[in-house]
Design a protein around this motif. Structure first.
Motif, PDB file in Angstrom:
ATOM      1  N   ALA A  15       0.839  -1.187   0.000  1.00 11.79           N
ATOM      2  CA  ALA A  15       0.000   0.000   0.000  1.00 11.79           C
ATOM      3  C   ALA A  15       0.879   1.244   0.000  1.00 11.79           C
ATOM      4  O   ALA A  15       2.003   1.230   0.494  1.00 11.79           O
ATOM      5  CB  ALA A  15      -0.903  -0.001   1.238  1.00 11.79           C
ATOM      6  N   ARG A 170     -10.489  14.182   3.456  1.00  7.82           N
ATOM      7  CA  ARG A 170     -10.254  13.562   2.140  1.00  7.82           C
ATOM      8  C   ARG A 170      -9.265  12.403   2.244  1.00  7.82           C
ATOM      9  O   ARG A 170      -9.459  11.347   1.656  1.00  7.82           O
ATOM     10  CB  ARG A 170      -9.731  14.607   1.144  1.00  7.82           C
ATOM     11  CG  ARG A 170     -10.801  15.518   0.606  1.00  7.82           C
ATOM     12  CD  ARG A 170     -10.308  16.323  -0.594  1.00  7.82           C
ATOM     13  NE  ARG A 170      -9.080  17.064  -0.316  1.00  7.82           N
ATOM     14  CZ  ARG A 170      -9.024  18.296   0.166  1.00  7.82           C
ATOM     15  NH1 ARG A 170     -10.136  18.930   0.443  1.00  7.82           N
ATOM     16  NH2 ARG A 170      -7.860  18.885   0.368  1.00  7.82           N
ATOM     17  N   ARG A 173     -11.010   9.422   3.957  1.00 15.27           N
ATOM     18  CA  ARG A 173     -11.992   8.828   3.036  1.00 15.27           C
ATOM     19  C   ARG A 173     -11.306   8.032   1.932  1.00 15.27           C
ATOM     20  O   ARG A 173     -11.773   6.964   1.554  1.00 15.27           O
ATOM     21  CB  ARG A 173     -12.880   9.913   2.442  1.00 15.27           C
ATOM     22  CG  ARG A 173     -13.888  10.461   3.422  1.00 15.27           C
ATOM     23  CD  ARG A 173     -14.709  11.545   2.794  1.00 15.27           C
ATOM     24  NE  ARG A 173     -15.673  12.083   3.735  1.00 15.27           N
ATOM     25  CZ  ARG A 173     -16.362  13.183   3.523  1.00 15.27           C
ATOM     26  NH1 ARG A 173     -16.227  13.863   2.397  1.00 15.27           N
ATOM     27  NH2 ARG A 173     -17.223  13.606   4.435  1.00 15.27           N
ATOM     28  N   ASP A 174     -10.184   8.559   1.432  1.00 11.03           N
ATOM     29  CA  ASP A 174      -9.433   7.822   0.408  1.00 11.03           C
ATOM     30  C   ASP A 174      -8.883   6.520   0.969  1.00 11.03           C
ATOM     31  O   ASP A 174      -8.927   5.482   0.312  1.00 11.03           O
ATOM     32  CB  ASP A 174      -8.279   8.667  -0.135  1.00 11.03           C
ATOM     33  CG  ASP A 174      -8.747   9.786  -1.042  1.00 11.03           C
ATOM     34  OD1 ASP A 174      -9.922   9.771  -1.466  1.00 11.03           O
ATOM     35  OD2 ASP A 174      -7.930  10.699  -1.317  1.00 11.03           O
ATOM     36  N   ARG A 175      -8.347   6.558   2.192  1.00 14.23           N
ATOM     37  CA  ARG A 175      -7.793   5.359   2.812  1.00 14.23           C
ATOM     38  C   ARG A 175      -8.867   4.302   3.060  1.00 14.23           C
ATOM     39  O   ARG A 175      -8.594   3.115   2.976  1.00 14.23           O
ATOM     40  CB  ARG A 175      -7.135   5.689   4.154  1.00 14.23           C
ATOM     41  CG  ARG A 175      -5.889   6.510   4.040  1.00 14.23           C
ATOM     42  CD  ARG A 175      -4.915   5.852   3.156  1.00 14.23           C
ATOM     43  NE  ARG A 175      -3.741   5.445   3.898  1.00 14.23           N
ATOM     44  CZ  ARG A 175      -2.729   4.832   3.339  1.00 14.23           C
ATOM     45  NH1 ARG A 175      -2.759   4.531   2.086  1.00 14.23           N
ATOM     46  NH2 ARG A 175      -1.695   4.508   4.055  1.00 14.23           N
ATOM     47  N   LEU A 176     -10.079   4.748   3.398  1.00 10.16           N
ATOM     48  CA  LEU A 176     -11.162   3.815   3.716  1.00 10.16           C
ATOM     49  C   LEU A 176     -12.051   3.512   2.519  1.00 10.16           C
ATOM     50  O   LEU A 176     -13.013   2.761   2.641  1.00 10.16           O
ATOM     51  CB  LEU A 176     -12.019   4.377   4.853  1.00 10.16           C
ATOM     52  CG  LEU A 176     -11.295   4.581   6.177  1.00 10.16           C
ATOM     53  CD1 LEU A 176     -12.221   5.240   7.188  1.00 10.16           C
ATOM     54  CD2 LEU A 176     -10.775   3.263   6.711  1.00 10.16           C
ATOM     55  N   HIS A 177     -11.744   4.144   1.383  1.00 10.63           N
ATOM     56  CA  HIS A 177     -12.533   3.973   0.163  1.00 10.63           C
ATOM     57  C   HIS A 177     -13.985   4.384   0.387  1.00 10.63           C
ATOM     58  O   HIS A 177     -14.914   3.695  -0.048  1.00 10.63           O
ATOM     59  CB  HIS A 177     -12.440   2.547  -0.364  1.00 10.63           C
ATOM     60  CG  HIS A 177     -11.032   2.082  -0.545  1.00 10.63           C
ATOM     61  ND1 HIS A 177     -10.183   2.606  -1.500  1.00 10.63           N
ATOM     62  CD2 HIS A 177     -10.302   1.181   0.151  1.00 10.63           C
ATOM     63  CE1 HIS A 177      -9.008   2.030  -1.408  1.00 10.63           C
ATOM     64  NE2 HIS A 177      -9.033   1.160  -0.410  1.00 10.63           N
ATOM     65  N   LEU A 178     -14.176   5.500   1.089  1.00  8.40           N
ATOM     66  CA  LEU A 178     -15.510   6.032   1.332  1.00  8.40           C
ATOM     67  C   LEU A 178     -15.867   7.020   0.222  1.00  8.40           C
ATOM     68  O   LEU A 178     -14.989   7.692  -0.319  1.00  8.40           O
ATOM     69  CB  LEU A 178     -15.564   6.770   2.691  1.00  8.40           C
ATOM     70  CG  LEU A 178     -15.322   5.918   3.929  1.00  8.40           C
ATOM     71  CD1 LEU A 178     -15.248   6.808   5.168  1.00  8.40           C
ATOM     72  CD2 LEU A 178     -16.422   4.901   4.088  1.00  8.40           C
ATOM     73  N   PRO A 179     -17.159   7.133  -0.073  1.00 10.53           N
ATOM     74  CA  PRO A 179     -17.559   8.140  -1.080  1.00 10.53           C
ATOM     75  C   PRO A 179     -17.302   9.549  -0.547  1.00 10.53           C
ATOM     76  O   PRO A 179     -17.192   9.767   0.655  1.00 10.53           O
ATOM     77  CB  PRO A 179     -19.050   7.885  -1.275  1.00 10.53           C
ATOM     78  CG  PRO A 179     -19.497   7.105  -0.091  1.00 10.53           C
ATOM     79  CD  PRO A 179     -18.294   6.379   0.432  1.00 10.53           C
ATOM     80  N   PRO A 184     -21.141   5.937   4.233  1.00 10.16           N
ATOM     81  CA  PRO A 184     -20.727   4.597   3.802  1.00 10.16           C
ATOM     82  C   PRO A 184     -21.915   3.673   3.632  1.00 10.16           C
ATOM     83  O   PRO A 184     -22.933   3.821   4.285  1.00 10.16           O
ATOM     84  CB  PRO A 184     -19.825   4.125   4.931  1.00 10.16           C
ATOM     85  CG  PRO A 184     -20.314   4.845   6.132  1.00 10.16           C
ATOM     86  CD  PRO A 184     -20.832   6.178   5.640  1.00 10.16           C
ATOM     87  N   ALA A 188     -16.607   0.271   7.443  1.00 14.98           N
ATOM     88  CA  ALA A 188     -15.390   0.498   6.685  1.00 14.98           C
ATOM     89  C   ALA A 188     -14.268  -0.366   7.223  1.00 14.98           C
ATOM     90  O   ALA A 188     -14.335  -0.905   8.317  1.00 14.98           O
ATOM     91  CB  ALA A 188     -14.993   1.972   6.771  1.00 14.98           C
TER      92      ALA A 188
END
Length: 190
Positions: A15, A170, A173-179, A184, A188
């Motif tokens: 990652a 941001r 949210r990017d790390r958790l793949h959230l919209p 959600p 998550a």
């Protein structure tokens, strides 16, 4: 501020090892720290140069009272002069003051949402510092202004005032793949 140590190769199984760090400072708290130092100095002055003729007990009570009040004010204010927030691939870590206490670490696997609060005030939380309110959750408030609000999987929230909180939201949210809206579809992490 976002640090990007090294470039990750496309298709790599590792990652991306990025870290977001942020900080917030309250300069007004330094005035309170000076007041605490003043109380301590008064206690020391009373102990060293006392001309009290009414006995040792009142003098001792005054000295201990001034020094204790000074220490409480000094530690209480210096602990919340600033807050440092670090978010990496595993957790969000909050450290307060110059010695890093109190400290809170929240695993990102426990986070179900991250939101930006444009204006948080100490009045909303009952003052500066590490706060808990049953209807609002837990917060670290060192100044008024923008904040990061985490929604945890157990229904609680954690708020921290930090500069550039929108970038932190941001990043999480990017790390958790959230919209981008932060709502959600399910828990998550994973």
């Amino acid at each position: 501020m976002t640090d990007h140590p090294g470039n990750a190769r496309h298709g790599s199984s590792q990652a991306l090892s990025t870290v977001w760090t942020g900080r917030a400072t309250n300069r007004f708290q330094w005035l309170l720290a000076v007041a605490g130092a003043g109380c301590m100095a008064l206690g020391i002055e009373l102990a060293v140069d006392s001309a009290w003729s009414s006995g040792i007990a009142p003098l001792l009570m005054s000295v201990i009272g001034c020094v204790a009040a000074g220490l409480l004010i000094l530690f209480g204010t210096l602990a919340f002069v600033h807050v440092a927030v670090k978010v990496d691939g595993d957790a969000l870590e909050v450290r307060c003051g110059h010695i890093g206490l109190p400290r809170r670490r929240i695993l990102l696997t426990h986070v179900v949402g991250a939101d930006f609060a444009p204006r948080v005030t100490p009045r909303q939380w009952g003052g500066w510092g590490y706060r808990w309110r049953p209807e609002q959750g837990t917060a670290v408030v060192v100044r008024r202004g923008e904040a990061l609000v985490l929604r945890l999987g157990d229904g609680r929230t954690f708020t921290v005032t930090v500069d550039d909180a929108e970038a932190a939201v941001r990043f999480i949210r990017d790390r958790l793949h959230l919209p981008a809206g932060g709502k959600p579809g399910g828990p998550a992490g994973g």
